[in-house]
Write an enzyme that holds these catalytic residues in place. Structure first.
Site, short mmCIF file in Angstrom:
data_model
loop_
_atom_site.label_atom_id
_atom_site.label_comp_id
_atom_site.label_asym_id
_atom_site.label_seq_id
_atom_site.Cartn_x
_atom_site.Cartn_y
_atom_site.Cartn_z
N GLU A 185 0.82 -1.31 -0.01
CA GLU A 185 -0.22 -0.40 -0.19
C GLU A 185 1.25 0.73 0.32
O GLU A 185 0.43 2.05 -0.56
CB GLU A 185 -0.65 -0.16 1.32
CG GLU A 185 -2.14 -1.04 1.73
CD GLU A 185 -3.15 -1.32 0.27
OE1 GLU A 185 -3.02 -0.55 -0.80
OE2 GLU A 185 -4.05 -2.17 0.50
N GLU A 237 -16.90 8.27 -1.87
CA GLU A 237 -15.97 7.66 -2.96
C GLU A 237 -16.68 7.62 -4.57
O GLU A 237 -17.34 7.01 -4.52
CB GLU A 237 -15.97 6.16 -2.98
CG GLU A 237 -15.62 5.50 -3.84
CD GLU A 237 -14.46 4.69 -3.68
OE1 GLU A 237 -14.44 3.67 -1.76
OE2 GLU A 237 -14.24 3.25 -4.36
N ARG A 241 -11.89 9.45 -5.24
CA ARG A 241 -11.71 8.71 -4.25
C ARG A 241 -10.51 6.92 -4.87
O ARG A 241 -10.40 6.27 -3.95
CB ARG A 241 -12.20 8.78 -2.73
CG ARG A 241 -11.32 7.39 -1.69
CD ARG A 241 -12.55 7.78 -0.54
NE ARG A 241 -12.32 6.89 1.19
CZ ARG A 241 -12.66 6.64 1.87
NH1 ARG A 241 -13.28 7.41 2.17
NH2 ARG A 241 -12.30 6.09 2.74
N1 LIG Z 1 -11.44 0.68 5.65
C1 LIG Z 1 -10.40 0.24 4.99
O1 LIG Z 1 -10.08 1.58 4.55
C2 LIG Z 1 -9.41 -0.61 4.53
C3 LIG Z 1 -8.90 -0.11 4.12
C4 LIG Z 1 -7.64 -1.87 3.52
C5 LIG Z 1 -7.95 -2.77 4.18
N2 LIG Z 1 -8.97 -2.48 5.12
C6 LIG Z 1 -8.76 -4.09 5.23
O2 LIG Z 1 -8.09 -4.26 6.63
C7 LIG Z 1 -8.23 -6.09 6.53
C8 LIG Z 1 -6.93 -5.98 6.56
O3 LIG Z 1 -6.39 -5.32 7.75
P1 LIG Z 1 -4.70 -5.82 8.61
O4 LIG Z 1 -3.75 -6.73 6.99
O5 LIG Z 1 -4.20 -4.72 9.08
O6 LIG Z 1 -4.95 -7.80 8.89
P2 LIG Z 1 -5.41 -7.95 10.74
O7 LIG Z 1 -5.76 -6.92 11.49
O8 LIG Z 1 -5.65 -9.78 10.06
O9 LIG Z 1 -3.97 -7.99 10.66
C9 LIG Z 1 -2.70 -9.14 10.47
C10 LIG Z 1 -2.91 -9.98 11.81
O10 LIG Z 1 -1.24 -9.22 12.21
C11 LIG Z 1 -1.80 -9.52 13.85
N3 LIG Z 1 -1.55 -7.91 14.48
C12 LIG Z 1 -1.71 -7.03 13.86
N4 LIG Z 1 -1.38 -5.99 14.38
C13 LIG Z 1 0.14 -6.67 15.16
C14 LIG Z 1 1.20 -6.40 16.13
N5 LIG Z 1 1.42 -4.53 16.05
N6 LIG Z 1 2.02 -7.15 16.29
C15 LIG Z 1 1.43 -8.55 16.06
N7 LIG Z 1 0.61 -9.00 15.60
C16 LIG Z 1 -0.30 -7.82 15.18
C17 LIG Z 1 -3.76 -9.67 13.43
O11 LIG Z 1 -4.21 -10.16 15.29
C18 LIG Z 1 -3.58 -10.20 12.67
O12 LIG Z 1 -3.12 -12.07 13.22
C19 LIG Z 1 -8.55 -6.46 5.85
O13 LIG Z 1 -10.28 -6.99 6.32
C20 LIG Z 1 -9.22 -5.08 4.67
O14 LIG Z 1 -10.55 -5.49 4.41
C21 LIG Z 1 -9.98 -1.80 4.93
ZN LIG Z 2 -5.94 -2.30 -0.14
#
Ligand SMILES: NC(=O)c1ccc[n+]([C@@H]2O[C@H](COP(=O)([O-])OP(=O)(O)OC[C@H]3O[C@@H](n4cnc5c(N)ncnc54)[C@H](O)[C@@H]3O)[C@@H](O)[C@H]2O)c1
Ligand SMILES: [Zn+2]
Length: 363
Positions: A185, A237, A241
């Site tokens: 990203e 959006e 966006r």
């Molecule tokens: N709202 C939005 O605009 C938007 C944009 C992009 C993605 N998303 C969403 O975000 C989600 C993905 O987020 P993600 O990649 O953060 O995944 P996640 O929240 O599942 O975190 C990934 C893993 O890392 C672990 N983790 C988190 N922080 C940690 C830390 N500091 N130390 C150790 N482990 C840690 C979590 O427990 C999990 O197992 C998806 O559901 C996606 O659809 C939303």
């Molecule tokens: Zn993305």
């Protein structure tokens, strides 16, 4: 500490970026005129690592926090996860003036944000993102929601946080694969908005991969500033966006056909952005040398840039892309680049061109 302003009239808020910020959560919240009672929503992995600091800081500032822990992983971002949070909010007697703190990655942020948007017709919430992806992307912009069995993010709301606290120290415990996934990203912001930032990443990627604190601070703050600018111009959006979805049409398709297991989101959109860059060369004349720079940077970040697809999987991928939310009136719309730093959105592309771009990323 760096501060990025998100300007959305009465919904404006600040993003704080820096080290040792979690111990200051309570004092930062004190400035927001919130009620005393609050729920800190976290997941089973992040809770044991970081919730004690958050709870202590809130209590020391005079708040009355209750901890709500959900299982970690995408499955928690469901209506069942929402119901579990509602039940715990009710048991903890959260009121109209109470607030919600989302402490975790994008899953916790999207889930807790949606619960905050809907419980008692809306509670204020604070984002404390703990993954790189959540710090540079999901915690900023106010999109919250959960998945249905029929597809990702099908239920949701726009609910802006009152504050985003990106404590770079929380990233120290993040697994390497998750960290690299977030870099996909980060690179995206260079391609869609800022050629100088892309060049900076080319120069300093190794420091970034080593999680050098000053490099992280500069990079996370710049990504947040770009997202804030884009969201500030198009909160819901209806236009601009969409550029944040560069590489996501193909990326989401890859996630869907591998039933959300094989690839992390950042890995899927790494392949998606390389494919979108080939498509950009074909449709908008993006220089091939820049396509190669894009691919090279993802490779250096240890992210996948190719995928092996059978003819049947290729067909499935097209079906998945047609189901994606970005489709309107049956046409798949793409964000494409004229060059690094300059993109256009809402472009209809013939399937033969998409197929050719997919051949170019065939592993
Ligand atoms: N709202 C939005 O605009 C938007 C944009 C992009 C993605 N998303 C969403 O975000 C989600 C993905 O987020 P993600 O990649 O953060 O995944 P996640 O929240 O599942 O975190 C990934 C893993 O890392 C672990 N983790 C988190 N922080 C940690 C830390 N500091 N130390 C150790 N482990 C840690 C979590 O427990 C999990 O197992 C998806 O559901 C996606 O659809 C939303
Ligand atoms: Zn993305």
């Amino acid at each position: 500490m760096r501060t990025v302003e998100v300007s959305l009239a009465e919904r404006s808020y600040r993003i704080r970026v820096g080290g040792s910020l979690l111990p200051r959560l309570g004092s930062e919240c004190s400035q927001l005129k919130l009620g005393r009672r609050c729920a800190v929503v976290t997941d089973e992995r992040v809770g044991p690592l970081h919730s004690a600091t958050a709870l202590q800081s809130l209590a020391a500032a005079g708040f009355d926090p209750v901890l709500v822990t959900v299982p970690s992983g995408e499955k928690t971002k469901s209506l069942k996860g929402v119901a579990a949070c509602y039940d715990q909010f009710a048991a903890a007697r959260l009121e109209r003036k109470s607030f919600v703190v989302a402490l975790g990655g994008g899953v916790v942020g999207d889930l807790a944000g949606f619960v905050a948007a809907t419980y008692l017709r809306g509670l204020p919430f604070v984002q404390v993102p703990t993954t790189l992806l959540a710090q540079v992307d999901s915690s900023v912009g106010g999109k919250v929601g959960v998945n249905l069995p029929a597809g990702k993010n099908l239920v949701g709301a726009f609910h802006q946080p009152r504050l985003v606290l990106c404590d770079l120290d929380t990233l120290k415990t993040l697994p390497d694969r998750e960290f690299r996934s977030g870099i996909a990203e980060v690179i995206k912001y260079g391609i869609i908005y800022d050629a100088a930032f892309f060049r900076r990443l080319e120069r300093s990627l190794d420091r970034m991969l080593a999680r050098d604190p000053s490099e992280l601070a500069a990079v996370v703050a710049r990504c947040c500033a770009i997202k804030a600018e884009v969201v500030g111009q198009d909160e819901t959006e209806s236009g601009l966006r969409a550029i944040l979805n560069y590489g996501h049409t193909i990326g989401h398709g890859l996630e869907a056909i591998s039933s959300y297991g094989k690839y992390l989101h950042g890995e899927a959109i790494s392949i998606g952005q390389v494919a979108a860059s080939h498509l950009s060369a074909a449709r908008l004349g993006m220089p091939l040398q820049e396509v190669a720079r894009v691919q090279g940077l993802f490779e250096r970040a240890g992210l996948p840039v190719s995928v092996r697809l059978s003819a049947a999987q290729r067909r499935q991928l097209f079906d998945a892309m047609r189901l994606d939310k970005k489709v309107s009136a049956g046409e798949i719309k793409f964000v494409l680049a004229r060059g690094i730093g300059h993109v256009e959105f809402g472009l209809a592309v013939p399937e033969v061109d998409v197929n050719r771009a997919l051949e170019l990323v065939q592993g």
